[in-house]
Write a protein that holds these residues in place. Structure first.
Motif, mmCIF file in Angstrom:
data_model
loop_
_atom_site.group_PDB
_atom_site.id
_atom_site.type_symbol
_atom_site.label_atom_id
_atom_site.label_comp_id
_atom_site.label_asym_id
_atom_site.label_seq_id
_atom_site.Cartn_x
_atom_site.Cartn_y
_atom_site.Cartn_z
ATOM 1 N N PHE A 61 0.842 -1.198 0.000
ATOM 2 C CA PHE A 61 0.000 0.000 0.000
ATOM 3 C C PHE A 61 0.880 1.252 0.000
ATOM 4 O O PHE A 61 2.045 1.205 0.386
ATOM 5 C CB PHE A 61 -0.884 0.026 1.252
ATOM 6 C CG PHE A 61 -1.975 -1.005 1.255
ATOM 7 C CD1 PHE A 61 -3.260 -0.680 0.850
ATOM 8 C CD2 PHE A 61 -1.728 -2.302 1.662
ATOM 9 C CE1 PHE A 61 -4.272 -1.626 0.846
ATOM 10 C CE2 PHE A 61 -2.726 -3.262 1.666
ATOM 11 C CZ PHE A 61 -4.013 -2.921 1.261
ATOM 12 N N ASP A 62 0.271 2.364 -0.394
ATOM 13 C CA ASP A 62 0.963 3.650 -0.386
ATOM 14 C C ASP A 62 1.418 4.051 1.014
ATOM 15 O O ASP A 62 2.458 4.676 1.172
ATOM 16 C CB ASP A 62 0.050 4.759 -0.920
ATOM 17 C CG ASP A 62 -0.240 4.624 -2.400
ATOM 18 O OD1 ASP A 62 0.608 4.115 -3.145
ATOM 19 O OD2 ASP A 62 -1.337 5.046 -2.818
ATOM 20 N N SER A 63 0.615 3.706 2.022
ATOM 21 C CA SER A 63 0.893 4.145 3.394
ATOM 22 C C SER A 63 0.134 3.273 4.385
ATOM 23 O O SER A 63 -0.758 2.506 4.000
ATOM 24 C CB SER A 63 0.438 5.598 3.581
ATOM 25 O OG SER A 63 -0.976 5.677 3.443
ATOM 26 N N ALA A 64 0.477 3.419 5.656
ATOM 27 C CA ALA A 64 -0.255 2.706 6.711
ATOM 28 C C ALA A 64 -1.712 3.173 6.747
ATOM 29 O O ALA A 64 -2.621 2.372 6.980
ATOM 30 C CB ALA A 64 0.413 2.937 8.062
ATOM 31 N N GLU A 65 -1.950 4.436 6.473
ATOM 32 C CA GLU A 65 -3.303 4.964 6.449
ATOM 33 C C GLU A 65 -4.121 4.307 5.337
ATOM 34 O O GLU A 65 -5.331 4.087 5.493
ATOM 35 C CB GLU A 65 -3.290 6.487 6.269
ATOM 36 C CG GLU A 65 -2.705 7.252 7.447
ATOM 37 C CD GLU A 65 -1.172 7.226 7.502
ATOM 38 O OE1 GLU A 65 -0.637 7.427 8.601
ATOM 39 O OE2 GLU A 65 -0.524 6.990 6.465
ATOM 40 N N ALA A 66 -3.465 4.000 4.224
ATOM 41 C CA ALA A 66 -4.156 3.343 3.121
ATOM 42 C C ALA A 66 -4.614 1.938 3.515
ATOM 43 O O ALA A 66 -5.667 1.483 3.073
ATOM 44 C CB ALA A 66 -3.257 3.290 1.882
ATOM 45 N N ILE A 67 -3.841 1.262 4.357
ATOM 46 C CA ILE A 67 -4.268 -0.059 4.839
ATOM 47 C C ILE A 67 -5.549 0.093 5.644
ATOM 48 O O ILE A 67 -6.513 -0.656 5.461
ATOM 49 C CB ILE A 67 -3.165 -0.740 5.671
ATOM 50 C CG1 ILE A 67 -1.959 -1.079 4.784
ATOM 51 C CG2 ILE A 67 -3.702 -2.005 6.354
ATOM 52 C CD1 ILE A 67 -0.758 -1.611 5.543
ATOM 53 N N GLY A 68 -5.569 1.053 6.542
ATOM 54 C CA GLY A 68 -6.769 1.297 7.338
ATOM 55 C C GLY A 68 -7.968 1.652 6.469
ATOM 56 O O GLY A 68 -9.080 1.162 6.705
ATOM 57 N N ALA A 69 -7.743 2.463 5.450
ATOM 58 C CA ALA A 69 -8.826 2.836 4.538
ATOM 59 C C ALA A 69 -9.340 1.613 3.784
ATOM 60 O O ALA A 69 -10.543 1.455 3.579
ATOM 61 C CB ALA A 69 -8.342 3.906 3.562
ATOM 62 N N ALA A 70 -8.427 0.724 3.390
ATOM 63 C CA ALA A 70 -8.829 -0.485 2.654
ATOM 64 C C ALA A 70 -9.729 -1.374 3.506
ATOM 65 O O ALA A 70 -10.693 -1.951 3.007
ATOM 66 C CB ALA A 70 -7.596 -1.259 2.190
ATOM 67 N N MET A 71 -9.423 -1.473 4.777
ATOM 68 C CA MET A 71 -10.217 -2.333 5.652
ATOM 69 C C MET A 71 -11.618 -1.769 5.872
ATOM 70 O O MET A 71 -12.521 -2.494 6.299
ATOM 71 C CB MET A 71 -9.515 -2.523 7.009
ATOM 72 C CG MET A 71 -8.151 -3.210 6.921
ATOM 73 S SD MET A 71 -8.173 -4.817 6.093
ATOM 74 C CE MET A 71 -7.417 -4.440 4.523
ATOM 75 N N ALA A 72 -11.820 -0.493 5.536
ATOM 76 C CA ALA A 72 -13.113 0.156 5.763
ATOM 77 C C ALA A 72 -13.962 0.290 4.495
ATOM 78 O O ALA A 72 -15.110 0.707 4.596
ATOM 79 C CB ALA A 72 -12.889 1.533 6.382
ATOM 80 N N VAL A 73 -13.417 -0.049 3.318
ATOM 81 C CA VAL A 73 -14.219 0.088 2.091
ATOM 82 C C VAL A 73 -15.334 -0.949 2.086
ATOM 83 O O VAL A 73 -15.195 -2.033 2.654
ATOM 84 C CB VAL A 73 -13.358 -0.039 0.805
ATOM 85 C CG1 VAL A 73 -12.323 1.061 0.736
ATOM 86 C CG2 VAL A 73 -12.738 -1.402 0.674
ATOM 87 N N PRO A 74 -16.461 -0.636 1.452
ATOM 88 C CA PRO A 74 -17.567 -1.595 1.398
ATOM 89 C C PRO A 74 -17.171 -2.955 0.799
ATOM 90 O O PRO A 74 -17.653 -3.994 1.233
ATOM 91 C CB PRO A 74 -18.601 -0.889 0.527
ATOM 92 C CG PRO A 74 -18.318 0.562 0.703
ATOM 93 C CD PRO A 74 -16.824 0.659 0.850
ATOM 94 N N GLY A 75 -16.263 -2.968 -0.164
ATOM 95 C CA GLY A 75 -15.846 -4.217 -0.794
ATOM 96 C C GLY A 75 -14.971 -5.101 0.073
ATOM 97 O O GLY A 75 -14.726 -6.260 -0.268
ATOM 98 N N ALA A 76 -14.506 -4.590 1.213
ATOM 99 C CA ALA A 76 -13.675 -5.405 2.101
ATOM 100 C C ALA A 76 -14.426 -6.653 2.554
ATOM 101 O O ALA A 76 -13.839 -7.732 2.663
ATOM 102 C CB ALA A 76 -13.212 -4.583 3.305
#
Length: 97
Positions: A61-76
């Motif tokens: 991922f681009d950043s640690a924040e991007a990992i957190g954002a990924a875990m919150a997307v509806p498609g997760a």
């Protein structure tokens, strides 16, 4: 850059469909997590038949924040639900920078 390392432990009687993981699951993760910063994914499989792990998945991922954002997307939810299509093993995920 940050990585999400997903490990699938070997267990008695456990199966793991490597082809499905590489050709279906990782692209599914990219589809849902890419828009929020996933830049790639790879799978590592043990060479020895007596290994402690069935697979190590590494999502970049681009950043640690991007990992957190990924875990919150509806498609997760779809990505997590897909695990049962290639293994019955419960994975463990660790974020690393």
């Amino acid at each position: 850059m940050a990585k999400l390392v997903v490990t699938y432990p070997a267990q008695d009687g456990a199966t793991f469909d490597r082809d499905y993981y590489v050709n279906v699951h990782l692209p599914l993760a990219q589809k849902h997590f890419g828009p929020v910063g996933m830049t790639g994914g790879e799978a590592l499989f043990p060479l020895a038949g007596d290994a402690a792990l069935l697979c190590v998945g590494i999502l970049t991922f681009d950043s640690a924040e991007a990992i957190g954002a990924a875990m919150a997307v509806p498609g997760a939810a779809e990505v997590f639900a897909d695990i049962g299509n290639f293994t019955g093993v419960q994975p463990t995920a660790t974020a690393m920078a």
